[in-house]
Design a protein around this motif. Structure first.
Motif, mmCIF file in Angstrom:
data_model
loop_
_atom_site.group_PDB
_atom_site.id
_atom_site.type_symbol
_atom_site.label_atom_id
_atom_site.label_comp_id
_atom_site.label_asym_id
_atom_site.label_seq_id
_atom_site.Cartn_x
_atom_site.Cartn_y
_atom_site.Cartn_z
ATOM 1 N N THR A 83 -1.370 -9.388 5.304
ATOM 2 C CA THR A 83 -0.434 -8.289 5.564
ATOM 3 C C THR A 83 -0.454 -7.925 7.051
ATOM 4 O O THR A 83 -1.509 -7.657 7.621
ATOM 5 C CB THR A 83 -0.816 -7.058 4.725
ATOM 6 O OG1 THR A 83 -1.020 -7.477 3.391
ATOM 7 C CG2 THR A 83 0.283 -6.012 4.790
ATOM 8 N N LEU B 45 -4.263 -4.228 3.498
ATOM 9 C CA LEU B 45 -3.199 -3.355 3.983
ATOM 10 C C LEU B 45 -2.833 -3.745 5.410
ATOM 11 O O LEU B 45 -3.698 -4.133 6.179
ATOM 12 C CB LEU B 45 -3.658 -1.889 3.956
ATOM 13 C CG LEU B 45 -4.041 -1.313 2.599
ATOM 14 C CD1 LEU B 45 -4.531 0.121 2.755
ATOM 15 C CD2 LEU B 45 -2.880 -1.375 1.628
ATOM 16 N N GLN C 99 -8.357 -6.035 10.290
ATOM 17 C CA GLN C 99 -8.907 -5.454 9.086
ATOM 18 C C GLN C 99 -9.651 -6.508 8.250
ATOM 19 O O GLN C 99 -10.715 -6.240 7.675
ATOM 20 C CB GLN C 99 -7.765 -4.850 8.260
ATOM 21 C CG GLN C 99 -8.239 -3.900 7.208
ATOM 22 C CD GLN C 99 -7.125 -3.483 6.270
ATOM 23 O OE1 GLN C 99 -7.378 -3.075 5.168
ATOM 24 N NE2 GLN C 99 -5.875 -3.597 6.690
ATOM 25 N N ASN D 259 2.888 -1.574 2.765
ATOM 26 C CA ASN D 259 1.543 -1.518 2.194
ATOM 27 C C ASN D 259 1.566 -1.325 0.680
ATOM 28 O O ASN D 259 0.698 -1.833 -0.034
ATOM 29 C CB ASN D 259 0.737 -0.408 2.876
ATOM 30 C CG ASN D 259 0.240 -0.854 4.234
ATOM 31 O OD1 ASN D 259 0.205 -2.052 4.514
ATOM 32 N ND2 ASN D 259 -0.139 0.079 5.070
ATOM 33 N N ILE E 159 -7.776 5.037 2.733
ATOM 34 C CA ILE E 159 -7.763 4.424 1.395
ATOM 35 C C ILE E 159 -8.936 3.450 1.240
ATOM 36 O O ILE E 159 -9.629 3.427 0.217
ATOM 37 C CB ILE E 159 -6.431 3.677 1.153
ATOM 38 C CG1 ILE E 159 -5.291 4.683 1.000
ATOM 39 C CG2 ILE E 159 -6.520 2.759 -0.064
ATOM 40 C CD1 ILE E 159 -3.914 4.029 0.851
ATOM 41 N N ILE E 160 -9.153 2.641 2.269
ATOM 42 C CA ILE E 160 -10.219 1.630 2.201
ATOM 43 C C ILE E 160 -11.587 2.307 2.265
ATOM 44 O O ILE E 160 -12.532 1.910 1.574
ATOM 45 C CB ILE E 160 -10.051 0.606 3.351
ATOM 46 C CG1 ILE E 160 -8.651 -0.036 3.311
ATOM 47 C CG2 ILE E 160 -11.146 -0.455 3.295
ATOM 48 C CD1 ILE E 160 -8.330 -0.817 2.063
ATOM 49 N N TYR F 198 -2.202 -3.218 9.140
ATOM 50 C CA TYR F 198 -2.804 -2.251 10.055
ATOM 51 C C TYR F 198 -2.134 -2.314 11.417
ATOM 52 O O TYR F 198 -1.989 -3.379 11.999
ATOM 53 C CB TYR F 198 -4.302 -2.540 10.195
ATOM 54 C CG TYR F 198 -4.876 -2.084 11.506
ATOM 55 C CD1 TYR F 198 -4.918 -0.731 11.833
ATOM 56 C CD2 TYR F 198 -5.365 -3.002 12.430
ATOM 57 C CE1 TYR F 198 -5.414 -0.312 13.047
ATOM 58 C CE2 TYR F 198 -5.868 -2.583 13.647
ATOM 59 C CZ TYR F 198 -5.890 -1.238 13.958
ATOM 60 O OH TYR F 198 -6.369 -0.818 15.156
ATOM 61 N N VAL G 199 -8.187 1.149 11.638
ATOM 62 C CA VAL G 199 -8.455 -0.196 11.092
ATOM 63 C C VAL G 199 -9.152 -0.082 9.732
ATOM 64 O O VAL G 199 -8.885 -0.873 8.836
ATOM 65 C CB VAL G 199 -9.201 -1.078 12.117
ATOM 66 C CG1 VAL G 199 -10.568 -0.521 12.418
ATOM 67 C CG2 VAL G 199 -9.267 -2.517 11.655
ATOM 68 N N TRP G 200 -10.001 0.923 9.568
ATOM 69 C CA TRP G 200 -10.490 1.245 8.213
ATOM 70 C C TRP G 200 -9.650 2.422 7.738
ATOM 71 O O TRP G 200 -9.928 3.572 8.078
ATOM 72 C CB TRP G 200 -11.969 1.646 8.224
ATOM 73 C CG TRP G 200 -12.954 0.558 8.538
ATOM 74 C CD1 TRP G 200 -13.651 0.424 9.699
ATOM 75 C CD2 TRP G 200 -13.383 -0.530 7.691
ATOM 76 N NE1 TRP G 200 -14.479 -0.680 9.620
ATOM 77 C CE2 TRP G 200 -14.339 -1.283 8.409
ATOM 78 C CE3 TRP G 200 -13.049 -0.945 6.394
ATOM 79 C CZ2 TRP G 200 -14.956 -2.423 7.877
ATOM 80 C CZ3 TRP G 200 -13.669 -2.082 5.868
ATOM 81 C CH2 TRP G 200 -14.605 -2.800 6.605
ATOM 82 N N ASP G 201 -8.669 2.135 6.948
ATOM 83 C CA ASP G 201 -7.789 3.200 6.474
ATOM 84 C C ASP G 201 -8.538 4.150 5.535
ATOM 85 O O ASP G 201 -9.461 3.732 4.837
ATOM 86 C CB ASP G 201 -6.594 2.578 5.725
ATOM 87 C CG ASP G 201 -5.494 3.605 5.536
ATOM 88 O OD1 ASP G 201 -4.718 3.793 6.486
ATOM 89 O OD2 ASP G 201 -5.453 4.254 4.469
#
Lengths: 435, 435
Positions: free
Chosen positions: A317, B413, A291, A393, B426-427, B415, B422-424
């Motif tokens: 993280t 975060l 990420q 998270n 949220i992101i 992952y 990988v791109w949540d």
């Protein structure tokens, strides 16, 4: 303007895509040594386990997405041999020379196999090519040895056990996944050792191929396996950068600023081969994680395209699922905090993941690291079979935003019995730290 | 010093426990009107569903825990009729008078049944007593009507459907759980309506008991049920406070400062019957939620005991599981943000809860509300069948810590494929808001 990007992994493809999106006039070329670009290395254990059927499923976007839809040139199977900074030229392994106005080095990492254990055909895990090769070997294997007990080692061990193999993990320490701390890791380690043979405190002298199998020599003893895999860490692929005198640090990482520029401002670096700022310590650090690589790539690409983006750093993280355990850490461990000069303490909490009366809960093991003076949260480690991942998270946001224990205690988490008790383990830990 | 606490719910028992812990010399007495103290009202739907076998399972601590281990006097079945502030005296319903040096009003809320719909035996849901009564009625019921479609209405509907009953929900709006917003609630609402009969845009004229059953008259029509339940909101139990001229606001809430003192500094109020500061708007607000009540109670108790605690306010994070959907909101909705005077926008994201190649994922519906000038995150609403609850809590920390969209985008975060791409989402939402 010609933008040449070396490496088609997370950072490289993010940089390419963002640069082109910000400035469609750029001529963006990605040079990738292997045959895949935009792939999910983090998914390899699941491919080996059999949860993900094909290695092709681990490709985020196919090459045509980049070439046809995003207007990016992608050339695979091409290695850059050297960079001539005076001429702004790259020398390719097919004899070609390619000019750049801006260069991005996104060459990632390679498996680090200790020198004394290297041999012809020693297998680490990184690229999709290596995943396919290991998948082939596993077809005839029933017994696998894994050297190394970090995140990858334990994740891989669980995947292979779940596939039905017998697995042995060699650890240099007296417990697997040492980074996790004794308290937080205790229940998990017990379970892990009920499923995986663990050789603790082991010093491996030699690993060798012997006919179709492998032998591991350690502590005066000898084990035989159908396959041995190395999960002994990685090193950054920065020989190209070193050869042209770009500044690297003591770990071999390319030192970058917050725009991802190396010591040569026309050469950017991003992803696992570059430094990051650890937001907790404020110092240069290494967080080789997908990420973060993606974001660094995007920052590099945006700046090259002419739209300024500033990378604030990262907190490292890390999350992994091993058997049913959700395991992770964010920010600093207590040891790391003390080494970084904080007057730090940690609180260790074991508490229920759900309301007591609601079925299906588990224990949450949580260690919260904080500065005793300011009460700032410096890090956390979490293990649970229920709600561990996202509790981590949630804590990561607290670390990133520099919350104190008091701030965290008063944080208004949503509560409902299937997902937590009314005093969540996070709040209990914060309460304990704020006293 | 005599500390009298009126109400044995979350706030009252937290206040009692904390006051006594901070100052063991205090004489702490809890007066509770009902027969239970320290109970989990949030668990009642699960008791009615049958997931929680006994109403006694919803008791956090038994009375003896308070009386024997914590040195607190607890008297149940006692109602306070009035408070004489000049004499610092409470008048109890058994004729007794009880002096206080410090008083805590923690009387909570009661179900609010619209005046025109009230009748003898109309049932709302709040105390464990009401839960037991409803459980009795449900034994012979197959067909239940629920008036109201807020958090409690939809949660209760799902619980009763899962118990095997036919359920109808009456909504005044054109969609259930209106607070959730059209985009975020869309998939959930479709599913909900496949399981629960929903009467939308309905105006109910009358509800009446008719023999063993109930009748609902609405929009010129009439439905019959074995049982009708009201989930039409609550009102604060503050008549005691009003009678002795303690300041209350337009909602009837006791106005408290950050130490939980009412307009009479020797009388504290905590929990659902008191005001909180909304951290996002900075203004007085009402967040009748168990976790907040617990914390307010603790703050009151600590200050009474002599150890200063300051309650910073709350953001109203609310989480509920309805069927398999994890549903929640934190901070402000877009409407609330605009009403509060922010120049606000929201981004609506639908994205996968896990890596594409990892089985078992769901769509995450996420609405992120932000200030267009400062890019500060003002609130979020989330719905997902996988990882919705803790994504909400992760966003709650972001709202509480006043992160901007940029801060959130760069938040590190953890992952791993089983818990996110990988791109949540949220992101992705933060990225979209920061543009």
């Amino acid at each position: 303007m010609d933008v040449v990007i070396i490496g088609g992994g997370a950072a490289g493809m993010s940089a390419a895509s963002k640069a082109k999106r910000v400035n469609p006039d750029l001529n963006v070329i990605v040079l990738e040594k292997g045959k895949y670009v935009s792939y999910a290395e983090c998914g390899i254990p699941y491919f080996l386990e059999g949860v993900v059927p094909s290695v092709n499923d681990l490709i985020h976007y196919r090459i045509e997405e980049f070439t046809k839809n995003r207007g990016i040139s992608v050339r695979t199977g091409i290695e850059v041999l050297s960079i001539n900074r005076d001429e702004k030229m790259t020398n390719l392994d097919n004899g070609e020379r390619m000019r750049y106005d801006r260069l991005v080095i996104a060459t990632g990492v390679s498996p680090k196999i200790p020198e004394n254990l290297q041999f012809e055909g020693a297998m680490g895990l990184r690229s999709l090519e290596s995943a396919s090769a290991i998948q082939e070997e596993l077809k005839n294997a029933s017994n696998v040895g894994i050297i190394g007990d970090g995140v990858l080692g334990i994740e891989l061990a669980a995947s292979l056990v779940q596939r039905g193999l017998e697995v042995t993990v060699y650890s240099r320490h007296n417990a697997v996944f040492k980074h996790l701390g004794e308290f937080v890791g205790s229940e998990f380690r017990k379970y892990f050792e009920s499923k995986v043979r663990v050789i603790k405190d082991s010093t491996i002298e030699r690993v060798a191929r012997n006919g179709p199998g492998f032998e591991v020599y350690y502590d005066g003893r000898q084990d035989k396996y159908d396959l041995v895999l190395f999960a002994t860490g990685t090193y950054p692929n920065t020989s190209l950068a070193k050869k042209c005198s770009i500044i690297t640090d003591e770990r071999g990482l390319i030192v970058v600023n917050e725009k991802m520029q190396s010591s040569d401002p026309e050469i950017y670096a991003a992803g696992d081969c570059a430094t990051t700022i650890n937001i907790v310590t404020g110092k240069k650090d290494w967080h080789p994680l997908a990420q973060i690589s993606n974001k660094m790539g995007r920052v590099a690409g945006s700046n090259i395209g002419g739209s300024v983006m500033i990378f604030p750093g990262s907190i490292g993280t890390t999350l992994v699922k091993v058997f049913d355990y959700e395991i992770g850490f964010t920010g600093l461990t207590l040891d790391e905090a003390l080494k970084a000069g904080f007057v730090a303490k940690s609180v260790n909490i074991k508490a229920k993941s759900r309301a007591n009366y609601y079925p299906g809960g588990s224990d949450v093991f949580l260690s919260l690291v904080y500065d005793t003076g300011t009460k700032r949260i410096l890090g956390a480690q979490v293990v649970s079979k229920d709600g561990g991942a996202w509790r981590l998270n949630t804590l990561a946001v607290a670390v990133q935003s520099k919350m104190t224990a008091d701030d965290l205690f008063y944080t208004d988490l949503g509560y409902t019995p299937p997902f937590g008790p009314v005093w969540d383990p996070i709040i209990i830990a914060a309460d304990s730290a704020m006293k």
